[in-house]
Enzyme design. Structure first.
Site, mmCIF file in Angstrom:
data_model
loop_
_atom_site.group_PDB
_atom_site.id
_atom_site.type_symbol
_atom_site.label_atom_id
_atom_site.label_comp_id
_atom_site.label_asym_id
_atom_site.label_seq_id
_atom_site.Cartn_x
_atom_site.Cartn_y
_atom_site.Cartn_z
ATOM 1 N N GLY A 171 -42.277 114.225 -32.303
ATOM 2 C CA GLY A 171 -41.625 115.372 -32.918
ATOM 3 C C GLY A 171 -42.391 115.994 -34.055
ATOM 4 O O GLY A 171 -41.910 116.934 -34.691
ATOM 5 N N SER A 175 -48.013 106.270 -23.862
ATOM 6 C CA SER A 175 -47.570 107.222 -22.844
ATOM 7 C C SER A 175 -48.307 108.544 -23.009
ATOM 8 O O SER A 175 -48.910 108.817 -24.047
ATOM 9 C CB SER A 175 -46.061 107.460 -22.959
ATOM 10 O OG SER A 175 -45.342 106.281 -22.740
ATOM 11 N N ARG A 176 -48.232 109.337 -21.976
ATOM 12 C CA ARG A 176 -48.675 110.721 -22.100
ATOM 13 C C ARG A 176 -47.541 111.534 -22.728
ATOM 14 O O ARG A 176 -46.435 111.027 -22.934
ATOM 15 C CB ARG A 176 -49.066 111.264 -20.730
ATOM 16 C CG ARG A 176 -50.234 110.482 -20.097
ATOM 17 C CD ARG A 176 -50.739 111.157 -18.850
ATOM 18 N NE ARG A 176 -51.763 110.359 -18.193
ATOM 19 C CZ ARG A 176 -53.050 110.349 -18.540
ATOM 20 N NH1 ARG A 176 -53.462 111.108 -19.540
ATOM 21 N NH2 ARG A 176 -53.914 109.598 -17.894
ATOM 22 N N ALA A 177 -47.839 112.786 -23.038
ATOM 23 C CA ALA A 177 -46.863 113.631 -23.715
ATOM 24 C C ALA A 177 -45.590 113.768 -22.890
ATOM 25 O O ALA A 177 -45.641 113.864 -21.670
ATOM 26 C CB ALA A 177 -47.460 115.007 -23.969
ATOM 27 N N SER A 201 -44.193 116.981 -26.165
ATOM 28 C CA SER A 201 -45.150 117.398 -27.189
ATOM 29 C C SER A 201 -46.417 117.963 -26.555
ATOM 30 O O SER A 201 -46.630 117.830 -25.350
ATOM 31 C CB SER A 201 -45.500 116.205 -28.082
ATOM 32 O OG SER A 201 -46.244 115.248 -27.344
ATOM 33 N N THR A 205 -50.753 110.057 -27.282
ATOM 34 C CA THR A 205 -51.949 109.291 -27.632
ATOM 35 C C THR A 205 -52.857 109.109 -26.426
ATOM 36 O O THR A 205 -54.087 109.220 -26.535
ATOM 37 C CB THR A 205 -51.555 107.926 -28.216
ATOM 38 O OG1 THR A 205 -50.850 108.127 -29.449
ATOM 39 C CG2 THR A 205 -52.786 107.069 -28.493
ATOM 40 N N ASP A 208 -34.925 113.945 -24.625
ATOM 41 C CA ASP A 208 -35.470 112.714 -25.172
ATOM 42 C C ASP A 208 -34.315 111.982 -25.853
ATOM 43 O O ASP A 208 -34.238 111.883 -27.068
ATOM 44 C CB ASP A 208 -36.594 113.008 -26.182
ATOM 45 C CG ASP A 208 -37.551 111.831 -26.343
ATOM 46 O OD1 ASP A 208 -37.326 110.801 -25.684
ATOM 47 O OD2 ASP A 208 -38.508 111.946 -27.116
ATOM 48 N N LYS A 231 -38.055 115.778 -34.677
ATOM 49 C CA LYS A 231 -37.124 115.247 -33.686
ATOM 50 C C LYS A 231 -35.892 114.669 -34.366
ATOM 51 O O LYS A 231 -34.767 114.854 -33.906
ATOM 52 C CB LYS A 231 -37.827 114.186 -32.839
ATOM 53 C CG LYS A 231 -36.988 113.631 -31.708
ATOM 54 C CD LYS A 231 -37.765 112.604 -30.887
ATOM 55 C CE LYS A 231 -38.914 113.238 -30.150
ATOM 56 N NZ LYS A 231 -39.629 112.277 -29.284
#
Length: 503
Positions: free
Chosen positions: A178, A204-206, A209, A213, A266, A298
Site C-alpha cells: 500500500g 509474491s509478485r504485485a 501495486s 519484491t 486484498d 492500505k
C-alpha cells in the site's frame, strides 16, 4: 458406465492465466451427446494426469473435426503436446462449493471445511468465478481469527514446505503493501544475512501495486528458483530473494492472488493467511511484519493497524511462527522510483551508499533490519540499528547482495523505458500531501509491473518546495498509448500532489 471420449489435442497458444480452458467446435458430437455448453466444467485426462477445465465453444472453422484445443496452462498441467490424445468426461460435483455458499450466507467455516475449499482451489478444480466468489465472501473482516488460522494452515498444507535441519531459527520480513516505492526487502535481506541471520526470502509478485519484491528482483537476477536451488543459494549465502510462486510453497495463494488482482481486493483474512502461509512454508520461525499507516495507504488508522498487528501475532502463534509487527509511517511514498526497474535503481543506490540514494528508503531498511537483528540477538534496537548501519556503510551488505545475485544465476542490466514524460507543477509552494493510492494507479496505467521499465520517478515528496513549471515526476512507459492513458487519468481525477501555496 460414463462414456469416455478421446480427442486429439491442438495447442491453441492462448494464455488464459491460471485457469485451464478447453476449446471445442460448436458442432462437436461430444458436446451435443453430453449436453456440454460454453462455461461447462470438464475433466481432462492425459499422461496419467487429470485436470478440470472450463469449456469455450468456438466456430467450426477454428478447429478441425475430431480435435480439441487447450490453453497454455491446460497444456502445461497435463504435460501434453500437439497431436496427443486427451480423454474428456463430465466433472463430478464439487461438494466444497456448497461450503463457499455457506460462507456467502455469513456462516463460519471450520478447519476441515476451509481445507476442502483450498485443496480444490490448489488442484485447479475451481473456475475463476468460483474463486472470486470465495474471495468476495471472505473480504473485509468476514473471517474470524479461527477461520484465518484455518486458512493459513490449509494454504501451507496444500503445497511443499522447506526445512532447514541445520538451523534452529529462520528469519523473514514482509510489508503488507500500500506504499509506493517501499522496496526495503532486498536491502534488509542483504544487511541481516551479512550479519549471519538465515533468511530464505520468498516473495509474491504485485497484487494491487505497481511492483512486488519478486517483480523488482527479476529485473536484477533470476527469481524463478526451484526448491533445490533455494536450498543451494541459502546454503552458499545464508539468504535468497526468490519468487515464491515458482516453488509450490502455498500454491493456492498465487491462484487467489491472481483473482484478487483482477477484483482489486486484498481482504484482511486473506492478507494475513497469504503472508504467514508463505513464511511458514519457507520454514521461517521468526518474522517482522511492516504495517504502514496513512490516509491513502492500505491501512488508514492506528486503530486498524493495531487490530491487524494483533491478528498477525495471534495467527502466527497458533501456527508456530513468532511475529513482530512494526507500525510505520505510511503517509507518503518511499524513495524515488515506482515500478520494478525504478525501484531496483533505488535499491542499488542505497546498497552502494551513493550520495543520491533516497534517504527515506535507507532509514526504513535500517530500522526493519534492526528489528530482525534484535529478534535474533536481543541486544536492543539501538545497538542493532548501529550494527545494521555499520554493515551498510562498510560495504558488507552490498557484497552480500552481489553474492546472492550471483548464486541465483545471473545479473542483469536495467532497461530504460522507451517513452518519458516530465510533468510540471502548476503552481509554486510546498508539497503537503501525495495520494499513495492514485500514485500507484498512475504507475500501473503506465504499464507497471507488466512492463518492468514502466512506472514513474518522483522529483519531489511531501515537504518539498516547488516552483511552477518544476517537474513533479517523470512518467515512464513502453508505448505512447500507455503514456497518454496514464496522463489522462492524472489530469482527470483530481490532484495526486497537494501543493500549499501559503506555506
Amino acid at each position: 458406465m460414463e462414456p469416455k471420449h478421446v480427442l486429439e489435442v491442438v495447442d491453441m497458444g492462448i494464455d488464459t492465466h491460471q485457469e485451464p480452458v478447453i476449446f471445442m467446435r460448436e458442432d462437436c458430437d461430444i458436446c451435443r451427446a453430453e449436453g456440454f455448453s460454453a462455461s461447462s466444467r470438464l475433466t481432462l485426462s492425459a499422461n496419467g494426469r487429470t485436470l478440470i477445465a472450463t469449456l469455450n465453444v468456438v466456430d467450426n472453422h477454428v478447429l478441425p473435426v475430431g480435435r480439441v484445443g487447450l490453453s497454455k496452462i491446460a497444456m502445461q498441467q497435463l504435460h501434453t503436446k500437439n497431436g496427443s490424445k486427451v480423454m474428456i468426461q463430465h466433472t463430478p460435483l464439487l461438494t466444497s462449493l456448497s461450503l463457499v455458499r455457506k460462507k456467502i450466507y455469513g456462516h463460519a467455516l471450520n478447519q476441515d471445511e476451509i481445507t476442502r475449499i483450498i485443496t480444490d482451489i490448489s488442484n485447479h478444480r475451481y473456475s475463476d468465478i468460483a474463486i472470486a466468489s470465495f474471495l468476495s465472501a471472505c473480504a473485509g473482516t468476514r473471517l474470524d481469527v479461527h477461520e484465518i488460522i484455518a486458512l493459513t494452515k490449509a494454504m501451507v498444507d496444500c503445497g511443499k514446505r522447506l526445512e532447514w535441519p541445520d538451523h534452529d531459527r529462520i528469519f523473514d520480513k514482509h510489508c503488507i503493501g500500500g506504499l509506493p516505492g517501499n522496496r526495503t526487502t532486498p536491502i534488509v535481506v542483504s544487511i541481516v544475512s551479512a550479519a549471519g541471520l538465515i533468511i530464505p526470502k520468498t516473495s509474491s509478485r504485485a497484487i494491487t501495486s505497481p511492483a512486488g519484491t519478486a517483480d523488482t528482483m527479476e529485473t536484477l537476477t533470476n527469481v524463478n528458483l526451484k526448491l533445490a536451488d533455494i536450498q543451494r543459494v541459502v546454503g552458499e549465502t545464508g539468504a535468497c530473494l526468490a519468487w515464491g510462486g515458482g516453488v509450490n510453497l502455498s500454491p493456492a495463494d498465487d491462484l487467489l492472488i491472481r483473482i484478487e488482482r483482477a477484483l482489486d481486493l486484498d481482504g484482511e483474512g486473506q492478507l494475513i493467511a497469504s503472508v504467514l502461509s508463505k513464511k511458514i512454508a519457507a520454514g521461517s520461525t521468526h518474522a517482522v511484519i511492516d504495517i504502514p499507516v496513512g490516509a491513502t495507504a492500505k491501512i488508514r488508522t492506528q486503530e486498524e493497524a493495531g487490530r491487524l498487528a494483533s491478528l498477525f501475532s495471534e495467527v502466527g502463534t497458533a501456527c508456530g511462527l513468532v511475529t513482530r509487527c512494526v507500525i510505520t509511517d505510511g503517509s507518503r511514498p518511499v524513495g524515488y522510483g515506482i515500478g520494478p526497474v525504478e525501484e531496483a535503481r533505488d535499491i542499488l543506490s542505497v546498497l552502494q551508499n551513493l550520495s543520491e540514494a533516497p534517504q527515506d528508503l535507507r532509514q526504513r531498511s535500517l530500522m526493519l533490519s534492526a528489528h530482525l537483528l534484535d529478534m535474533a540477538l536481543g541486544n536492543g534496537l539501538q545497538d542493532c540499528l548501529k550494527q545494521a548501519q555499520q554493515l551498510l556503510e562498510n560495504g558488507e551488505a552490498w557484497k552480500q547482495f552481489q553474492r546472492i545475485v550471483r548464486a541465483q544465476g545471473w545479473s542483469k542490466v536495467l532497461p530504460t523505458a522507451h517513452y518519458q514524460h516530465d510533468e510540471p507543477a502548476d503552481r509554486s509552494g510546498v508539497v503537503t500531501a501525495i495520494d499513495n493510492r492514485r500514485l500507484a494507479r498512475l504507475a500501473k496505467l503506465a504499464g507497471a509491473p507488466f512492463h518492468p521499465a514502466a512506472g514513474l520517478r518522483l522529483a519531489v515528496n511531501v515537504g518539498s518546495e516547488v516552483q511552477a513549471g518544476q517537474p513533479l515526476f517523470t512518467l515512464l512507459s513502453e508505448s505512447k498509448g500507455q503514456r497518454d492513458y496514464a496522463m489522462e487519468f492524472y489530469h482527470d481525477n483530481g490532484p495526486i500532489f497537494t501543493i500549499d501555496e501559503t506555506s
